[in-house]
Structures are given as C-alpha cells and as structure tokens.
Write an enzyme that holds these catalytic residues in place. Structure first.
Site, PDB file in Angstrom:
ATOM      1  N   CYS A 116       0.804  -1.231   0.000  1.00  0.00           N
ATOM      2  CA  CYS A 116       0.000   0.000   0.000  1.00  0.00           C
ATOM      3  C   CYS A 116       0.833   1.276   0.000  1.00  0.00           C
ATOM      4  CB  CYS A 116      -0.934   0.019   1.209  1.00  0.00           C
ATOM      5  SG  CYS A 116      -2.194  -1.261   1.173  1.00  0.00           S
ATOM      6  N   HIS A 261      -2.470   7.352   3.530  1.00  0.00           N
ATOM      7  CA  HIS A 261      -3.061   6.210   2.833  1.00  0.00           C
ATOM      8  C   HIS A 261      -4.474   6.033   3.374  1.00  0.00           C
ATOM      9  CE1 HIS A 261      -4.009   2.284   1.426  1.00  0.00           C
ATOM     10  NE2 HIS A 261      -3.741   1.666   2.568  1.00  0.00           N
ATOM     11  N   ASN A 291     -10.477   2.053  -0.189  1.00  0.00           N
ATOM     12  CA  ASN A 291      -9.044   1.763  -0.136  1.00  0.00           C
ATOM     13  C   ASN A 291      -8.596   1.277  -1.512  1.00  0.00           C
ATOM     14  OD1 ASN A 291      -6.493   0.596   0.226  1.00  0.00           O
ATOM     15  ND2 ASN A 291      -6.975  -0.173   2.265  1.00  0.00           N
TER      16      ASN A 291
END
Length: 334
Positions: A116, A261, A291
C-alpha cells in the site's frame, strides 16, 4: 534544510477514471443487506470498479493525465517506475507493460513493490536517483485492481476496496533556493511479526498450482486481519511520526496538509485522533474512493494538489501502512 533533504519537484499528477462506480446501496442489494448497512460497516459511499481493463491500461490513463499536467511527453522521461501492490502477471514487471501501453522506447522501466505504500517507497528511491544525477525526470505510477482478488462473498472486504491508478511526473527542480521543492525526509519501518496479517498467499513460487491441494482460487484471494494490522501500526505510530518530523527538521505546526493512505475508516479516525490536527488539514477521500491499495495515497495527493489544498512552498506529511507490516512516511515541500 534537513540533512536528509533531497531535491524533488512534482511537475504534474493524474488519476484514472474508473469504468464504473459502485455505490453502497447497490452492494446492500447484492448482499441482501438492509439499506445503509454497507455504508455503516465500511464508511465507503462508492468505490471504483474496472471490470475489463488491466492494470497497465488503467495506469496508462493516469500516466497520460500526469504528463499532460506537466506539459511533457514520454520522450522527455528518463525512467518509468511502477509501484503497484499487485500486477497483471508474474513477469515481466508491470512497468514494462505500462511502457508498451504508452508507446515508449528505450527508457528504462522497473517496479517497486511495498504494497500500500509503494508510492512512498518509490518517492524515497527517486529522490536519491534525482539527487545523484542518475535520472533527470521520472514518471511514477501506482495502480491496483483490488476487486480482482477479493472474495465476492465477503461484504466487508468487497465494500472496503476500490480500483484505481494515480501517477506523478517528478524531477529535481532547476533552482538552488533553500525553499525549493524537496523531499525533506522519508522513513520506513517493518514489523514482520504480523507479516501474515494481510496477504494473498498464492501467485508466487511458495504456493504454485502444482504444490497446492484444493481450489487454487482459495490462496489467490485477499485475506486480512484488520484488527492485528491496526494494533501493530497503532503501537508504533506516535514515535514513528515524531522521528520522521525530527529528521525533516519541521514541527507538526508547519505541516500544511497531511495526506494519508486511505486504509479504512478506523485507520483514518486513528490519524485524526493521534495527530490532533483539525480534520480540514487532513486529506480524506476515503468515503468516495475506498481503499485503492497502492493508488490510494497518490490519488489523495492528486486531489490535494489539483484542488488547491496544497500549493508551492507548502509542507505536506505523507503517511501510510502496508502489508508486512510496514509503516512509511515522507515530508515533502511542494
């Protein structure tokens, strides 16, 4: 200027537009849930879906937009780097596949994989490559099609993630001003005691189809222990941020905007609470995108830049967590 500082200028950014948006009401119907359940469970109002395009194709859209914003062509680049968490195929690297989509020639292309926070890891590497003179101008792309690896019968993960891509064109700038755009500091820590808390076990040499007894799709499906991920990251978060800011030579009061994030609603709430900043100083696009894995942070950065919430001279704090478990952060002077 911090001893850790390296010149780094963002010339342009771009994002993909998903082939389709799926709102939470549609997922309520699909999973037989009461109206409003999916939104309440995940915090996501809508998420992008790419039913047919591959990651290289989606990345090419974002990359083209970033080049357009920078006023450049592919011929102006010295390197192409992809920082995806997942890939179109085991080999070659996705950067090579994107290279072909963009019609590029000779320019080197390679991948960086840090799940990520691949975009952050790539910024760190690119900052050093630009500072050394190895490259002058780099195109960085992050893309994940999370929907391809989700369990279609699990509403919690299927509702949390979205597909997308984001890209940025980077160089070292052309002035010697102490206030020039720069990567003031970058920091990463991995806590591998939770290495299996977030994973896709199959697809590599450890679990090949020939070595797995059962339905191979089972090990090619995303698995996550969200509570363990959260506990691991939360345990180290305050110290990590303090040390990152110290390396950058700035205090939290000097941060114009935090770009995290967009991991989950719980993760976003943790950032709001621990940093103690007004919410309007933290870029929050989670409800509208979900996400997007590696594309999540650069998509948020693109919106902050393109909508004027970050401007030249501002200092931004970029933060994220990733499978591994890894904490990553960067302090940028825009």
């Amino acid at each position: 200027m911090s001893a850790h500082s390296r010149p780094l200028r963002i010339l342009g950014t771009g994002v993909s537009t998903p082939a389709r948006w799926i709102d939470s009401a549609e997922l309520d119907t699909r999973f037989g849930l009461a109206p409003g359940t999916m939104r309440a469970r995940t915090g996501v109002t809508r998420r992008g879906l790419e039913p047919t395009r591959n990651a290289a194709e989606v990345s090419a859209e974002a990359a083209t937009a970033a080049l357009r914003a920078a006023g450049l062509r592919t011929d102006d680049l010295d390197a192409l780097i992809c920082a995806n968490a997942s890939h179109d195929q085991a080999m070659p690297c996705n950067a090579a596949l994107l290279h072909r989509e963009l019609g590029m020639h000779r320019v080197p292309a390679f991948d960086i994989n840090a799940s990520c926070i691949g975009f952050l890891a790539a910024l760190d590497l690119i900052g050093s490559l630009l500072a050394s003179g190895r490259y002058r101008r780099v195109l960085l792309s992050s893309c994940d099609l999370a929907s391809r690896a989700l369990d279609p019968g699990d509403p919690d993960t299927f509702g949390l993630f979205g597909d997308g891509a984001a890209a940025a064109v980077l160089d070292a700038g052309d002035d010697d001003d102490e206030r020039r755009p720069a990567l003031l500091a970058a920091r990463f820590e991995t806590w591998s005691d939770a290495v299996h808390a977030c994973e896709i076990p199959g697809g590599g040499s450890r679990l090949t189809p020939a070595r797995y007894v059962g339905d191979y799709r089972d090990v090619c499906t995303f698995r996550m222990d969200g509570k363990r991920l959260y506990r691991t990251a939360a345990l180290h978060f305050d110290r990590f941020v303090a040390e990152l800011l110290d390396e950058a030579g700035v205090g939290l009061a000097q941060i114009r905007r935090v770009v995290p994030h967009q991991a989950s609603r719980l993760g976003m709430e943790h950032i709001f609470k621990r940093l103690g900043l007004p919410r309007d100083r933290i870029e929050d696009i989670f409800a509208e995108h979900g996400n997007q894995v590696s594309a999540s942070l650069p998509t948020a950065l693109h919106h902050a830049l393109s909508e004027g919430r970050l401007e030249r001279g501002d200092i931004a704090l970029l933060l994220g967590t990733a499978a591994g478990v890894t904490l990553g952060g960067a302090v940028l002077r825009i």
